[in-house]
Design a protein around this motif. Structure first.
Motif, short mmCIF file in Angstrom:
data_model
loop_
_atom_site.label_atom_id
_atom_site.label_comp_id
_atom_site.label_asym_id
_atom_site.label_seq_id
_atom_site.Cartn_x
_atom_site.Cartn_y
_atom_site.Cartn_z
N LEU A 1 0.84 -1.20 0.00
CA LEU A 1 0.00 0.00 0.00
C LEU A 1 0.87 1.25 0.00
O LEU A 1 0.65 2.19 -0.78
CB LEU A 1 -0.93 -0.02 1.21
N GLN A 2 1.89 1.26 0.87
CA GLN A 2 2.75 2.43 0.98
C GLN A 2 3.55 2.67 -0.30
O GLN A 2 3.85 3.82 -0.66
CB GLN A 2 3.71 2.24 2.16
N ALA A 3 3.88 1.58 -1.00
CA ALA A 3 4.67 1.72 -2.24
C ALA A 3 3.79 2.02 -3.44
O ALA A 3 4.29 2.17 -4.57
CB ALA A 3 5.46 0.44 -2.49
N GLY A 4 2.47 2.10 -3.24
CA GLY A 4 1.56 2.39 -4.34
C GLY A 4 1.29 1.20 -5.23
O GLY A 4 0.76 1.36 -6.35
N LEU A 5 1.66 0.02 -4.75
CA LEU A 5 1.40 -1.19 -5.55
C LEU A 5 -0.05 -1.65 -5.41
O LEU A 5 -0.52 -2.46 -6.21
CB LEU A 5 2.34 -2.32 -5.10
N LEU A 6 -0.72 -1.18 -4.37
CA LEU A 6 -2.15 -1.45 -4.15
C LEU A 6 -2.84 -0.13 -3.84
O LEU A 6 -2.26 0.75 -3.18
CB LEU A 6 -2.38 -2.41 -2.97
N THR A 7 -4.09 -0.03 -4.30
CA THR A 7 -4.88 1.14 -3.90
C THR A 7 -5.42 0.91 -2.51
O THR A 7 -5.39 -0.21 -1.97
CB THR A 7 -6.05 1.34 -4.88
#
Length: 817
Positions: free
Chosen positions: A771-777
């Motif tokens: 989540l923090q890396a933007g790999l998941l919304t």
């Protein structure tokens, strides 16, 4: 050569289509004439004279009786075993229906498919959707079975207030007057939530005072008791079995002696002096609702040694209604049946005086109790325990299908392992068989039939399939099903298996003595006619029956051989496509079953009823023919859905395989080895060719159970599922939907892990990292988090304090990984 082939074809056609004697005569005469005039083969005068003599004997009834059937009749009367009164009453009880077609060797499939589809009325559907749904929501089975050992008072009151105890009572007495189909569906739905509540509801609506009163009660008895039973003012039980006579209910030692006496009526408080009545003594065990009953249905043997009623001293089994408040009636202690902890216990009394007016139906029904019981038992056996078995199938299908898709090991849902999917296919297939078999019998009941033979088939085979489905479900759930607690939705059903196997006739005896013991006489087109003719010394009727019987046997010999040689490829079928071959195979094995039945009776005579292993195998043949046809009827009734072909195939193919297995076992153990050899060559000319359903079909069934869809919905239709995520069963639906929805995201996360994208260790930490890396919304993160939480809720088992008393649901919320 051509003439010989023509003769064989002629005989085969006449036999296959069961031509009458006159048709045989004309056909063979035509063949002889063609032999002489068309083929130029002179037929001697002697041959024509022999043919003419046989034709006269067979076609002229008085001559046939004098020369043939009369002498046979004399022998038959001597060798036919005498039947006891209880045997006669059991055989005469109920009606024959579709089971007669299966015995005929030529099932009428158009008749089967034309039977009306079982349906709920608007009122019945509203009751299922309303009060039944509410009752299920009130049931906490763990609390009932572990803490209270009884239904809570508010549940008992809800059951009484909403008419659950009066489903079979007619509306004019204040009851619901539901169809048998509706009655069964109500019991099924309750049983999917809790066995204790289901038993408490089903027993007053099954064999007991309510049903006996409606059929046999006096008007005064009906007017007084039925409204009170319908509203739950009276709680009934029926006391039949005793420590000395369980399945052999005809040997009950409980007795009542006709005499004069005095009593106080507990209903009115009025004292009655010097009235004609009975002094009854009894000791009963295993009586459901006895500990809380207000009215006791009591079966006992009635005697009149002083001839106060007439010349007969031994009057017979009699049924009476006795208020439990009556002086001398003892109740209030309980048995502990285990699993479904319902009210069950003993009742006893010594020299309790009751008036003759308390006999169900009044004094004119004295001694008629056994007939009353066996007639009513055929209805209850079709409904109560088969409905609970269906409920078990639905629960195991719903929960195991979802659990096997949610739970994973070695990176795969456990349901995708072949060993697991094999067990899952059995669960789904047996569930399909159980409900199909019961629904067809319920159709018969609502048409006015009382199929006593089919009720025994249902009682035995549904409860045995219940045992198999719950065992497979336990194996698949593993540790989840071992630990007792509120989250274990299988254990109580597993513990309750012996109840269904034992009550309403122990299964061993039902299979080995009742199914075929009744079926061979009741359903066979000629045997009962022959026996009745012998008992009535009616030579004319015997002549008709025995000539028809001989034709029947000849026909089945040729039909079995032809259908075996051709694999039934040329037999008729009411439907084309995938199901046609099933109808054809059923026709083949129906003819073979009819032939084996006749050969068993011919070779063993009256001793067949003591050859319980052979009788059991014959019963298995009849049962599996019924199960297969019931499944085909269900498939058509549900719209012949293509996605149900796999579960239909599994159900029918395994029923036919089991049928073949029973035939093989019968022939391997038939005492007359020469006859067995001949029969095997006729029925199985190419050997045992049927196989159980393939692994491919089983996998399709298992996959259909694991995915939301029409097949899964139809298998579990009518089951109660709580909408709450906090409920042990209710959470499965939410978890399954969430797991399926987030599966692509979980695959993405596993791929990222393999590529070394994460620095952290635990799955929870990696999800936050994604989540923090933007790999998941954010919405994807929340969906995966929720799915994992629900998955954990499904997998977790209960824990307690050290005394195994206090369960703390909050402890299940702890998360470490």
């Amino acid at each position: 050569m051509f003439a010989a082939v023509l003769l064989i074809a002629l005989i085969g056609a006449l036999a296959y289509y069961r031509a009458p004697v006159l048709a045989w005569t004309v056909g063979l005469a035509a063949w002889l004439a063609s032999l002489q005039f068309a083929f130029g083969c002179p037929v001697s005068t002697i041959a024509w004279c022999v043919f003419a003599l046989l034709a006269l004997v067979l076609n002229i009834v008085p001559l046939r009786r004098a020369v043939f059937t009369g002498p046979v009749f004399g022998i038959f009367k001597k060798i036919t075993p005498a039947m006891s009164q209880t045997e006669q009453e059991a055989i005469n009880a109920g009606t024959v229906w579709w089971d007669r077609d299966l015995f005929s060797g030529k099932p009428d499939y158009q008749r089967l498919l034309a039977f009306p589809d079982a349906k709920l009325s608007a009122e019945e559907q509203a009751f299922l959707d309303g009060p039944t749904e509410q009752l299920c929501a009130m049931i906490d089975d763990w609390k009932i079975t572990h803490e209270l050992k009884d239904l809570p008072p508010e549940v008992w009151q809800f059951i009484k207030d909403n008419g659950f105890l009066g489903m079979i009572v007619k509306k004019k007495y204040g009851g619901l007057e539901f169809s048998n189909y509706a009655h069964a569906k109500v019991v099924t739905k309750i049983a999917t939530r809790g066995g204790s509540a289901a038993v408490s509801v089903m027993v007053p609506n099954s064999l007991g005072p309510g049903e006996l009163l409606q059929h046999y009660g006096t008007e005064a008895q009906k007017d007084y008791y039925l409204p009170r039973l319908a509203k739950g003012v009276e709680v009934p039980c029926f006391a039949l079995t005793s420590p000395y006579a369980g399945s052999d209910a005809g040997s009950i030692p409980d007795y009542g002696i006709v005499c004069r006496g005095s009593y106080t009526d507990p209903r009115s408080g009025q004292r009655h002096e010097n009235v004609l009545g009975l002094r009854v003594s009894w000791e009963k065990r295993w009586i459901t609702l006895a500990p809380v009953a207000t009215i006791l249905g009591l079966a006992f043997k009635m005697y009149d040694p002083d001839h106060l009623l007439g010349d007969k001293e031994e009057i017979g089994i009699t049924c009476a209604l006795v208020p439990t408040e009556h002086e001398g009636v003892c109740i209030g202690r309980r048995h502990f049946p285990g699993g479904a902890v319902f009210m069950n216990g003993p009742t006893w009394g010594k020299d309790v005086f009751i008036p003759l007016e308390w006999i169900i139906g009044g004094r004119e029904f004295a001694g008629q109790g056994w007939r009353m019981l066996v007639e009513c038992l055929s209805v209850g056996r079709c409904i109560s325990l088969p409905a609970m078995s269906v409920a078990c199938g639905k629960v195991t299908t719903f929960t195991t299908g979802a659990y096997a898709r949610i739970r994973d090991q070695f990176g795969l849902p456990i349901g995708k392992f072949e060993g697991v999917d094999e067990a899952m296919a059995r669960i789904g297939g047996y569930t399909y068989q159980m409900e199909a078999s019961q629904d067809l019998a319920l159709t018969g009941l609502d048409m006015g039939e009382k199929p006593s033979v089919l009720s025994a088939v249902l009682k035995y085979h549904n409860t045995e399939r219940m045992r198999k489905t719950i065992n497979d479900a336990m194996d698949i759930h593993g540790g989840k099903a071992v630990v007792l607690g509120p989250r274990n939705y299988l254990a109580r059903a597993y513990q309750s298996i012996p109840i269904g196997i034992t009550v309403e006739g122990a299964n061993i005896l039902t299979r080995s003595m009742i199914i075929y013991g009744q079926g061979a006489i009741r359903c066979h087109p000629f045997v009962l006619r022959e026996m009745k003719a012998a008992m009535a010394n009616d030579a004319v009727e015997f002549d008709r029956a025995i000539t028809g019987h001989i034709n029947f046997v000849i026909s089945n010999v040729f039909r079995s051989l032809w259908l075996g040689l051709t694999g039934a490829r040329f037999a008729g079928a009411p439907r084309g496509g995938e199901t046609a071959r099933y109808y054809k195979q059923i026709t083949r094995f129906s003819s073979a079953f009819a032939l084996l039945s006749d050969m068993a009776m011919f070779s063993l005579g009256g001793s067949l009823k003591f050859r319980e292993k052979l009788s059991a195998r014959l019963g298995d043949m009849l049962s599996n023919l019924y199960i297969a046809t019931a499944c085909l009827k269900r498939f058509e009734r549900e719209g012949a859905q293509k996605e149900d072909l796999a579960v239909l195939g599994w159900a029918v193919e395994n029923a036919l395989f089991d049928l073949q297995h029973a035939m093989d076992g019968f022939l391997a153990n038939l005492p007359s080895r020469g006859l067995a050899w001949v029969l095997r060559k006729i029925i199985f000319p190419w050997g045992l060719t049927l196989k159980p359903a393939s692994d491919r079909i089983g996998t399709k069934v298992a996959r259909g159970m694991m995915e939301p869809g029409g097949m899964r919905d139809r298998l579990t239709r009518g089951m109660y599922v709580s909408p709450s995520e906090e409920d042990a069963v209710g959470v499965l639906r939410h978890a399954l939907d969430a797991i399926l929805a987030t599966e692509p995201l979980e695959q993405k996360l596993r791929k990222l892990a393999r590529e070394g994208k994460f620095k952290r260790v635990t799955a929870r930490e990696r999800l936050e990292e994604a989540l923090q890396a933007g790999l998941l919304t954010q919405s994807e993160f929340e969906a995966v988090s929720r799915a994992r939480k629900l998955k954990r809720d499904v997998i977790m088992v209960d824990d307690f304090d050290m005394a195994l008393e206090r369960h703390d649901a909050a402890l299940l919320k702890r998360h470490i990984f």
